[in-house]
Design a protein around this motif. Structure first.
Motif, PDB file in Angstrom:
ATOM      1  N   ASP A  33      -1.306  12.346  -8.690  1.00 49.88           N
ATOM      2  CA  ASP A  33      -2.287  12.404  -7.531  1.00 49.88           C
ATOM      3  C   ASP A  33      -1.748  13.193  -6.311  1.00 49.88           C
ATOM      4  N   THR A  34      -1.183  14.519  -6.414  1.00 45.95           N
ATOM      5  CA  THR A  34      -0.359  14.916  -5.790  1.00 45.95           C
ATOM      6  C   THR A  34      -0.827  15.447  -4.273  1.00 45.95           C
ATOM      7  N   SER A  35      -2.098  15.533  -4.365  1.00 50.13           N
ATOM      8  CA  SER A  35      -2.938  16.280  -2.938  1.00 50.13           C
ATOM      9  C   SER A  35      -3.369  15.125  -2.088  1.00 50.13           C
ATOM     10  N   GLU A  89       1.020  -1.248  -0.086  1.00 47.93           N
ATOM     11  CA  GLU A  89       0.063   0.127  -0.115  1.00 47.93           C
ATOM     12  C   GLU A  89       0.794   1.329   0.059  1.00 47.93           C
ATOM     13  N   LEU A  90       1.793   1.398   0.585  1.00 50.68           N
ATOM     14  CA  LEU A  90       2.844   2.243   0.690  1.00 50.68           C
ATOM     15  C   LEU A  90       3.362   2.554  -0.612  1.00 50.68           C
ATOM     16  N   ARG A  91       3.983   1.376  -1.339  1.00 52.25           N
ATOM     17  CA  ARG A  91       4.285   1.630  -2.750  1.00 52.25           C
ATOM     18  C   ARG A  91       3.427   2.181  -3.623  1.00 52.25           C
ATOM     19  N   TRP A  92       2.016   1.650  -3.518  1.00 56.66           N
ATOM     20  CA  TRP A  92       1.152   2.116  -4.292  1.00 56.66           C
ATOM     21  C   TRP A  92       0.858   3.613  -4.210  1.00 56.66           C
ATOM     22  N   PHE A  93       0.883   4.321  -2.912  1.00 54.32           N
ATOM     23  CA  PHE A  93       0.754   5.587  -2.655  1.00 54.32           C
ATOM     24  C   PHE A  93       1.836   6.484  -3.470  1.00 54.32           C
ATOM     25  N   THR A 146       7.888  14.045  -7.117  1.00 57.84           N
ATOM     26  CA  THR A 146       8.844  14.227  -8.176  1.00 57.84           C
ATOM     27  C   THR A 146       8.719  15.804  -8.187  1.00 57.84           C
ATOM     28  N   GLU A 147       9.894  16.130  -8.954  1.00 61.25           N
ATOM     29  CA  GLU A 147       9.818  17.719  -9.533  1.00 61.25           C
ATOM     30  C   GLU A 147       8.755  18.039 -10.364  1.00 61.25           C
ATOM     31  N   THR A 148       8.284  17.094 -11.188  1.00 60.26           N
ATOM     32  CA  THR A 148       7.088  17.243 -11.957  1.00 60.26           C
ATOM     33  C   THR A 148       5.869  17.185 -11.093  1.00 60.26           C
ATOM     34  N   ASN A 149       5.897  16.101 -10.030  1.00 57.29           N
ATOM     35  CA  ASN A 149       4.665  16.043  -9.305  1.00 57.29           C
ATOM     36  C   ASN A 149       5.038  16.043  -7.849  1.00 57.29           C
TER      37      ASN A 149
END
Length: 222
Positions: free
Chosen positions: A34-36, A22-26, A58-61
């Motif tokens: 889905d940054t927020s 679940e942590l890796r999915w997040f 990431t820098e993009t997200n």
């Protein structure tokens, strides 16, 4: 990989993370955009070090949500890529992003620039009550808790070994005011780990503090 999506709480406000999958999915969800999203750790998690970690944000997200560690521990996290920037449990935390009350231990985080145990680059977010006890290494902008900070670190500490070339610090490698976010601030943070830098700007608490604020911080590491 196809990781399991965590369920949300009763109010549908945050993901409840119980295990590594679940942590890796997040992490993958945030990095897809889905940054927020908000998340909360529900127990201690051991990550399989055989599968390299994917830093969250990431820098993009950049990660702009809230991550509540619930005073739980993430162990076994492994990342080793000397060409990678924005490396840590979180790679890139954006404005108003919050990471709190999480401990990273028995971990190994190694990259190029903006490398930290908890966060590689904090651009206007807040890290509160976060602790790193594992090894952190990189080339430049390397910190036990956060590599490059343009936000706020409160009540964070590092006890692990930190090494790099320049801008290397036990808590934070480089602390600088953000253009839109006010001071870079470290409050009530400390380091007890060994800090090693072969270049310049190497410090127990902070490698370089550029016109920013350190309050009630201390170092008793080497």
């Amino acid at each position: 990989a196809n990781y399991p999506q965590p369920s949300k709480d009763a109010n549908d406000s945050y993901y409840q993370i119980y295990n590594e999958g679940e942590l890796r999915w997040f992490a993958e969800a945030v990095n897809r955009g889905d940054t927020s999203s908000d998340a909360k750790l529900m127990n201690n998690i051991t990550v399989d070090s055989a599968t390299q970690w994917t830093p969250i944000g990431t820098e993009t997200n950049p990660f702009k949500g809230k991550f509540d560690g619930g005073n739980f521990t993430i162990s076994g996290l492994y990342f080793n890529d000397g060409t990678a920037d924005y490396v840590g449990l979180f790679g890139y935390v954006g404005e108003n992003g919050t990471v709190k009350d999480v401990t990273l231990k028995d971990s190994y985080v190694s990259g190029n620039e903006c490398v930290g145990g908890i966060c590689g680059y904090n651009k206007g977010g807040t890290l509160q009550g976060c602790h790193n006890t594992g090894a952190v290494s990189g080339e430049t902008l390397v910190g036990g808790v956060c590599g490059y900070n343009e936000g706020t670190l409160q009540e964070c500490y590092n006890t692990g070994d930190v090494s790099g070339t320049k801008d290397v610090g036990g808590v934070c490698g480089y602390n600088i005011p953000g253009y839109s976010t006010g001071d870079g601030t470290l409050q009530k943070c400390y380091n007890t780990g060994k800090v090693t830098g072969t270049g310049n700007r190497v410090g127990g608490v902070c490698g370089q503090n550029a016109e920013s604020t350190l309050q009630e911080c201390y170092n008793i590491g080497t």
